[in-house]
Design a protein around this motif. Structure first.
Motif, PDB file in Angstrom:
ATOM      1  N   SER A   1      12.559 -51.902  41.123  1.00  0.00           N
ATOM      2  CA  SER A   1      11.189 -51.432  40.981  1.00  0.00           C
ATOM      3  C   SER A   1      10.895 -51.052  39.541  1.00  0.00           C
ATOM      4  CB  SER A   1      10.940 -50.231  41.902  1.00  0.00           C
ATOM      5  OG  SER A   1      11.751 -49.141  41.511  1.00  0.00           O
ATOM      6  N   ALA A   2       9.611 -50.953  39.233  1.00  0.00           N
ATOM      7  CA  ALA A   2       9.194 -50.691  37.855  1.00  0.00           C
ATOM      8  C   ALA A   2       9.605 -49.313  37.375  1.00  0.00           C
ATOM      9  CB  ALA A   2       7.676 -50.846  37.744  1.00  0.00           C
ATOM     10  N   ASP A   3       9.789 -48.351  38.308  1.00  0.00           N
ATOM     11  CA  ASP A   3      10.124 -47.003  37.857  1.00  0.00           C
ATOM     12  C   ASP A   3      11.618 -46.784  37.654  1.00  0.00           C
ATOM     13  OD1 ASP A   3      10.809 -47.098  40.489  1.00  0.00           O
ATOM     14  OD2 ASP A   3       9.784 -45.235  41.077  1.00  0.00           O
ATOM     15  N   HIS A   4      12.419 -47.843  37.816  1.00  0.00           N
ATOM     16  CA  HIS A   4      13.843 -47.714  37.506  1.00  0.00           C
ATOM     17  C   HIS A   4      14.015 -47.644  35.987  1.00  0.00           C
ATOM     18  CE1 HIS A   4      18.114 -48.737  37.095  1.00  0.00           C
ATOM     19  NE2 HIS A   4      18.228 -48.295  38.342  1.00  0.00           N
ATOM     20  N   PRO A   5      14.889 -46.776  35.486  1.00  0.00           N
ATOM     21  CA  PRO A   5      15.040 -46.596  34.025  1.00  0.00           C
ATOM     22  C   PRO A   5      15.319 -47.877  33.251  1.00  0.00           C
ATOM     23  CG  PRO A   5      16.200 -44.864  35.207  1.00  0.00           C
ATOM     24  CD  PRO A   5      15.739 -45.841  36.246  1.00  0.00           C
ATOM     25  N   GLU A   6      15.975 -48.857  33.885  1.00  0.00           N
ATOM     26  CA  GLU A   6      16.285 -50.095  33.175  1.00  0.00           C
ATOM     27  C   GLU A   6      15.057 -50.967  32.959  1.00  0.00           C
ATOM     28  OE1 GLU A   6      19.331 -52.242  35.150  1.00  0.00           O
ATOM     29  OE2 GLU A   6      20.865 -50.693  34.880  1.00  0.00           O
ATOM     30  N   ASN A   7      13.988 -50.676  33.688  1.00  0.00           N
ATOM     31  CA  ASN A   7      12.823 -51.560  33.661  1.00  0.00           C
ATOM     32  C   ASN A   7      11.638 -51.020  32.874  1.00  0.00           C
ATOM     33  OD1 ASN A   7      14.196 -53.389  35.305  1.00  0.00           O
ATOM     34  ND2 ASN A   7      13.509 -52.373  37.177  1.00  0.00           N
ATOM     35  N   HIS A   8      11.785 -49.850  32.263  1.00  0.00           N
ATOM     36  CA  HIS A   8      10.680 -49.305  31.481  1.00  0.00           C
ATOM     37  C   HIS A   8      11.201 -48.429  30.351  1.00  0.00           C
ATOM     38  CE1 HIS A   8      11.304 -45.831  34.278  1.00  0.00           C
ATOM     39  NE2 HIS A   8      11.059 -45.150  33.175  1.00  0.00           N
ATOM     40  N   SER A   9      10.324 -48.170  29.405  1.00  0.00           N
ATOM     41  CA  SER A   9      10.597 -47.198  28.352  1.00  0.00           C
ATOM     42  C   SER A   9       9.609 -46.053  28.510  1.00  0.00           C
ATOM     43  CB  SER A   9      10.445 -47.849  26.969  1.00  0.00           C
ATOM     44  OG  SER A   9       9.136 -48.368  26.810  1.00  0.00           O
ATOM     45  N   LEU A  10       9.818 -44.976  27.772  1.00  0.00           N
ATOM     46  CA  LEU A  10       8.921 -43.828  27.843  1.00  0.00           C
ATOM     47  C   LEU A  10       8.053 -43.773  26.593  1.00  0.00           C
ATOM     48  CD1 LEU A  10      11.297 -41.086  29.298  1.00  0.00           C
ATOM     49  CD2 LEU A  10       9.483 -42.337  30.492  1.00  0.00           C
TER      50      LEU A  10
END
Length: 328
Positions: free
Chosen positions: A83-92
């Motif tokens: 999912s998009a909210d997994h740490p590997e799939n997004h930055s902050l």
């Protein structure tokens, strides 16, 4: 007993809607190599992209995976990494003065403010606070999701237009764009030549018997507009059938042609045709341009011609090649 094609299509439609198979396992694998048997969702293998199959969750316009309850419950299936909210799939992204969801979403191709709001658990109209941390999906994540979704659409369109038959490679069907652009051509016939035109007004094939013009006529306007907006700075407004062969003035007989190619090797070939005609020979030509995607500028031409039945063929990249021989 062998199943009928209508039965296979019904099974496939049911499978797309619900994620549940009503046929042997072999059919499931053949229909959709990305199906996740554990939760009935569609997954892009190796990238972790969910595509809903009548179950929980939704997929955003950017192709972001919205996980099911099973995917987010601690100790569950462990699929939350897809999912998009997994740490590997997004930055902050740390919100700065003047930031908005729309401005932040604009950093990613195809990402909308609404998708970004959903990912961060807030309303699209909710103002941002300076210093707030916003989850911003990686572009690779969005691209992979979009590619998987497009493959499913392409597969469905192919089956719909081919009587329920599968493409040669089910995992990589012809793109939806190419399927649409490579069908429903219209033929225009003018000055003795046939022109096959696709749905975005590109010439896909030109053929006919050449004839020498007594008074060649051109359209400077169509020459100047040929190939736009994909025309390059060093392009001429070239003709598929030159004015000296009674080529029509219409836009479908023009294309963005590299100037060196136009005035070099292409002109040399045309000179040979003119010489054959003056010698009393019959010359028939067949020209097929190739395009990248929806570009209006062909990147390659295949030219086949027959002189009294003797066949010749040349492949021309639409780029600088050959000596300049002056304007046509």
């Amino acid at each position: 007993m062998q199943r009928t094609m209508s039965g296979e299509r019904a099974a496939f439609n049911h499978y797309l809607r619900t994620g549940r198979r009503v046929a042997p396992v072999a059919i499931e694998v053949k229909f959709n190599p990305w199906h996740d048997e554990e939760n009935g969702r569609f997954t892009f293998a190796g990238q972790g992209r969910y595509f809903p199959a009548g179950g929980e969750g939704k997929t955003g316009s950017a192709g972001m995976a919205r996980p099911s309850r099973a995917a987010t419950v601690p100790g569950g299936s462990g699929r939350n990494r897809n999912s998009a909210d997994h740490p590997e799939n997004h930055s902050l992204h740390v919100v700065q003065p003047g930031d908005s969801l729309s401005r932040i979403a604009a950093r990613r191709k195809g990402l909308t403010a609404r998708d970004l709001a959903w990912l961060n658990g807030q309303s699209v109209d909710q103002p941002l606070a300076v210093g707030q941390r916003i989850k911003l999906p990686h572009q690779a994540y969005l691209d992979a999701g979009r590619a998987a979704r497009n493959r499913f659409l392409a597969l469905a369109h192919y089956m719909d237009t081919h009587g329920g038959k599968f493409p040669p490679n089910v995992a990589h069907p012809p793109s939806l764009g190419s399927q649409i652009l490579d069908s429903n051509w219209k033929r225009k016939v003018k000055n003795g030549y046939a022109f096959d035109i696709d749905v975005i007004a590109r010439n896909r094939r030109t053929f006919g018997h050449l004839s020498l013009a007594v008074s060649p006529s051109r359209s400077r306007r169509n020459q100047a507009q040929a190939g736009k907006p994909d025309r390059l700075g060093d392009d001429d407004g070239g003709h598929f059938i030159a004015a000296r062969f009674n080529g029509p003035r219409d836009s479908f007989n023009h294309f963005a042609q590299n100037a060196n190619f136009n005035r070099g090797s292409y002109r040399t070939m045309e000179d040979s045709w003119a010489a054959e005609l003056r010698a009393g020979h019959n010359v028939f030509v067949d020209i097929k341009p190739l395009y990248h995607g929806a570009s209006k500028r062909p990147y390659h031409l295949t030219v086949t011609w027959y002189v009294d039945g003797r066949r010749s063929i040349k492949e021309f990249p639409n780029e600088a090649k050959g000596a300049k021989n002056g304007k046509r």
